[in-house]
Design an enzyme around this catalytic site. Structure first.
Site, mmCIF file in Angstrom:
data_model
loop_
_atom_site.group_PDB
_atom_site.id
_atom_site.type_symbol
_atom_site.label_atom_id
_atom_site.label_comp_id
_atom_site.label_asym_id
_atom_site.label_seq_id
_atom_site.Cartn_x
_atom_site.Cartn_y
_atom_site.Cartn_z
ATOM 1 N N GLY A 10 4.850 2.050 11.302
ATOM 2 C CA GLY A 10 4.609 0.755 11.946
ATOM 3 C C GLY A 10 5.814 0.269 12.738
ATOM 4 N N HIS B 131 -9.815 7.616 7.908
ATOM 5 C CA HIS B 131 -10.019 7.853 9.345
ATOM 6 C C HIS B 131 -10.678 9.231 9.506
ATOM 7 C CE1 HIS B 131 -6.902 4.792 10.053
ATOM 8 N NE2 HIS B 131 -5.982 5.542 9.506
ATOM 9 N N ARG C 195 -10.344 3.535 10.417
ATOM 10 C CA ARG C 195 -10.884 2.558 9.465
ATOM 11 C C ARG C 195 -10.474 1.147 9.934
ATOM 12 N NH1 ARG C 195 -6.351 0.749 9.391
ATOM 13 N NH2 ARG C 195 -4.720 1.070 7.853
ATOM 14 N N SER D 95 3.059 7.453 11.600
ATOM 15 C CA SER D 95 1.914 6.784 10.963
ATOM 16 C C SER D 95 0.931 7.789 10.356
ATOM 17 C CB SER D 95 1.173 5.943 12.003
ATOM 18 O OG SER D 95 0.418 6.827 12.818
ATOM 19 N N CYS D 96 -0.079 7.255 9.671
ATOM 20 C CA CYS D 96 -1.073 8.109 9.011
ATOM 21 C C CYS D 96 -1.831 8.986 10.017
ATOM 22 C CB CYS D 96 -2.047 7.246 8.214
ATOM 23 S SG CYS D 96 -2.648 5.807 9.112
ATOM 24 N N ASN D 97 -2.302 8.391 11.123
ATOM 25 C CA ASN D 97 -3.036 9.183 12.113
ATOM 26 C C ASN D 97 -2.135 10.234 12.742
ATOM 27 O OD1 ASN D 97 -5.826 8.271 12.297
ATOM 28 N ND2 ASN D 97 -4.952 6.267 12.817
ATOM 29 N N THR E 229 0.825 -1.221 0.000
ATOM 30 C CA THR E 229 0.000 0.000 0.000
ATOM 31 C C THR E 229 0.857 1.269 0.000
ATOM 32 O OG1 THR E 229 -1.709 -1.203 1.167
ATOM 33 C CG2 THR E 229 -1.812 1.194 1.301
ATOM 34 N N ILE E 230 1.816 1.347 0.906
ATOM 35 C CA ILE E 230 2.614 2.568 1.041
ATOM 36 C C ILE E 230 3.762 2.572 0.026
ATOM 37 C CG2 ILE E 230 4.060 3.893 2.656
ATOM 38 C CD1 ILE E 230 1.029 3.906 3.356
ATOM 39 N N HIS F 93 -1.537 6.933 20.147
ATOM 40 C CA HIS F 93 -1.334 7.959 19.108
ATOM 41 C C HIS F 93 -0.742 9.250 19.672
ATOM 42 C CE1 HIS F 93 -4.525 5.212 17.747
ATOM 43 N NE2 HIS F 93 -3.864 5.286 16.603
ATOM 44 N N GLN G 205 -5.681 7.219 4.869
ATOM 45 C CA GLN G 205 -4.562 6.464 5.470
ATOM 46 C C GLN G 205 -3.578 5.928 4.442
ATOM 47 O OE1 GLN G 205 -7.662 5.274 5.226
ATOM 48 N NE2 GLN G 205 -7.519 3.244 4.286
HETATM 49 P P1 NAD Z 1 1.516 -3.816 3.016
HETATM 50 O O1 NAD Z 1 1.294 -5.117 3.662
HETATM 51 O O2 NAD Z 1 0.480 -3.257 2.102
HETATM 52 O O3 NAD Z 1 2.878 -3.838 2.204
HETATM 53 C C1 NAD Z 1 4.059 -4.378 2.732
HETATM 54 C C2 NAD Z 1 4.977 -4.822 1.609
HETATM 55 O O4 NAD Z 1 6.126 -5.469 2.180
HETATM 56 C C3 NAD Z 1 4.374 -5.837 0.647
HETATM 57 O O5 NAD Z 1 4.880 -5.546 -0.635
HETATM 58 C C4 NAD Z 1 4.921 -7.173 1.115
HETATM 59 O O6 NAD Z 1 5.023 -8.105 0.053
HETATM 60 C C5 NAD Z 1 6.308 -6.771 1.583
HETATM 61 N N1 NAD Z 1 6.842 -7.662 2.613
HETATM 62 C C6 NAD Z 1 6.190 -8.438 3.494
HETATM 63 N N2 NAD Z 1 7.057 -9.118 4.270
HETATM 64 C C7 NAD Z 1 8.281 -8.726 3.870
HETATM 65 C C8 NAD Z 1 9.588 -9.086 4.254
HETATM 66 N N3 NAD Z 1 9.826 -9.934 5.262
HETATM 67 N N4 NAD Z 1 10.622 -8.500 3.601
HETATM 68 C C9 NAD Z 1 10.423 -7.613 2.594
HETATM 69 N N5 NAD Z 1 9.206 -7.251 2.182
HETATM 70 C C10 NAD Z 1 8.153 -7.805 2.804
HETATM 71 O O7 NAD Z 1 1.834 -2.799 4.205
HETATM 72 P P2 NAD Z 1 1.616 -1.221 4.217
HETATM 73 O O8 NAD Z 1 0.206 -0.937 4.609
HETATM 74 O O9 NAD Z 1 2.160 -0.619 2.963
HETATM 75 O O10 NAD Z 1 2.503 -0.805 5.465
HETATM 76 C C11 NAD Z 1 3.898 -0.583 5.356
HETATM 77 C C12 NAD Z 1 4.339 0.306 6.494
HETATM 78 O O11 NAD Z 1 3.675 1.573 6.371
HETATM 79 C C13 NAD Z 1 4.002 -0.206 7.910
HETATM 80 O O12 NAD Z 1 5.002 0.239 8.802
HETATM 81 C C14 NAD Z 1 2.699 0.503 8.224
HETATM 82 O O13 NAD Z 1 2.461 0.613 9.604
HETATM 83 C C15 NAD Z 1 2.959 1.854 7.582
HETATM 84 N N6 NAD Z 1 1.743 2.623 7.237
HETATM 85 C C16 NAD Z 1 0.658 1.991 6.705
HETATM 86 C C17 NAD Z 1 -0.484 2.749 6.419
HETATM 87 C C18 NAD Z 1 -1.727 2.120 5.866
HETATM 88 O O14 NAD Z 1 -2.798 2.627 6.107
HETATM 89 N N7 NAD Z 1 -1.651 1.045 5.117
HETATM 90 C C19 NAD Z 1 -0.478 4.123 6.639
HETATM 91 C C20 NAD Z 1 0.671 4.736 7.121
HETATM 92 C C21 NAD Z 1 1.777 3.973 7.438
#
Ligand code: NAD
Length: 343
Positions: free
Chosen positions: A110, A220, A168, A139-141, A12-13, A194, A302
């Site tokens: 995270g 959110h 969410r 983080s997003c929040n 996602t990010i 938070h 987010q």
């Molecule tokens: P996600 O699960 O969508 O993506 C994670 C990526 O990492 C995927 O491409 C996955 O294949 C890869 N991955 C998984 N295990 C792995 C490993 N051992 N080694 C290398 N790559 C690996 O996660 P996300 O939502 O993009 O979150 C990533 C970070 O961003 C986290 O720290 C999360 O807390 C933070 N974040 C997420 C959001 C959100 O709303 N999704 C918002 C802000 C911050």
């Protein structure tokens, strides 16, 4: 010279940061890395991003018929900065690998705060983070809270913040958790973490937060009560927020937008990629000032809100730009971000 950026984790990010890096004229996307040969790996290849994988995963990708450019180590050896966008807690495990390659590091919210030398938000502490070896984009929040708090603090001084976060339940792509038919105390204890996360950037702030998770995937919503250092008028507050970067003000009465569903539909109508809204959205109708107290509702997308801050964090560690206003201008222009009234 353009700074060479690698992205570990293309979810996602990570995918959004990859697109954003590609749009900056002072950065070059060296490649992205994934561990699983799924649809996101296919999308990386289709978008023309060099795809790297850990050496012990080469065979799995080959069997899946996905073309890779090389190993994670090879990607890191070509990079100046790595953005870690792996799932929460995984980034800390990669830190020694990044250190071996001598690359500067940008982690996500995270991870625990101690993963990096400093937690980061452009509007709050850009100058203090210049040239650091590692940063953590909160983080997003927390990013949503810091954008409004630091914008207001610069103008009037903020004494204390109390906030309720309606989270969410899951991201739209997830199928292993939520949305559930419930309102979950998330977490049950008060205050929620938070506020503590905000303090990793603003340690002096008196802040307490509470959070519940609800059955939606879109955005959110936060309710904020901010105690200011002095008495101000509603017009004073609007005057500041109208000119604050990465904040847009929506009038529910003027636009008919009074929900996250309508905000997302508007982003779709505008043709925003993935219906992203990296701007923090404030509802004008909710902005209430009583003495030195400010109340308001705001919405946080987010999936995209942390993307501009990641671009600025790359500029901070690489010392590409010393002035926060200039990196904000550059990032926001490249990403097409708005400020002022939603129109
Ligand atoms: P996600 O699960 O969508 O993506 C994670 C990526 O990492 C995927 O491409 C996955 O294949 C890869 N991955 C998984 N295990 C792995 C490993 N051992 N080694 C290398 N790559 C690996 O996660 P996300 O939502 O993009 O979150 C990533 C970070 O961003 C986290 O720290 C999360 O807390 C933070 N974040 C997420 C959001 C959100 O709303 N999704 C918002 C802000 C911050």
């Amino acid at each position: 010279m353009r700074v060479r950026v690698a992205i570990n984790g293309f979810g996602t990010i990570g995918k959004r940061i990859a697109d954003a890096v590609s749009l900056q004229d002072d950065m070059e996307l060296i490649g992205v890395s994934k561990t699983r040969p799924n649809y996101e790996a296919l999308a990386a290849v289709r978008r023309g991003y060099p795809l790297y994988v850990p050496a012990d995963r080469l065979e799995v990708f080959e069997e899946a018929g996905i073309r890779v450019a090389g190993t994670l180590d090879e990607m890191l050896s070509k990079a100046d900065v790595v953005v870690d966008a792996t799932p929460g807690g995984v980034g800390a495990k990669y830190k020694p690998v990044y250190e071996e390659h001598g690359v500067k590091m940008v982690f996500q919210g995270g991870e625990k705060a101690h993963v990096a030398e400093a937690s980061f938000n452009t509007l709050c502490n850009y100058e203090e983070t210049l040239g650091k070896q590692s940063l953590r984009v909160v983080s997003c929040n927390t990013t949503g809270l810091l954008r409004i708090i630091c914008s207001i603090h610069k103008a009037f001084g903020v004494k204390a913040v109390r906030a309720v976060i309606v989270r969410r339940g899951a991201d739209p792509k997830e199928n292993k958790r939520g949305p559930i038919n419930s309102i979950v105390l998330n977490p049950p204890r008060l205050p929620s973490h938070h506020g503590e996360d905000v303090k990793t950037v603003l340690p002096w702030l008196d802040i307490m937060t509470a959070a519940v998770a609800v059955p939606t995937t879109l955005m959110h919503v936060h309710f904020l009560n901010v105690k200011l250092e002095k008495r101000v008028s509603r017009e004073d507050v609007l005057g500041v927020l109208e000119n604050s970067p990465r904040i847009v003000i929506a009038s529910a009465s003027g636009t008919g937008i009074q929900s996250t569903a309508e905000l997302v539909e508007y982003a779709r109508d505008l043709g925003r990629a993935r219906y992203d809204l990296p701007e923090l959205v404030l509802w004008e109708d909710s902005i209430t000032v009583a003495g030195n107290e400010l109340l308001l509702f705001q919405a946080v997308h987010q999936e995209s809100i942390v993307v501009p801050e990641n671009i600025d964090a790359i500029r901070a560690v690489a010392k590409l730009e010393t002035d926060p206003a200039k990196t904000i201008e550059k990032t926001d222009k490249a990403l097409g971000l708005r400020r002022g009234w939603l129109s």
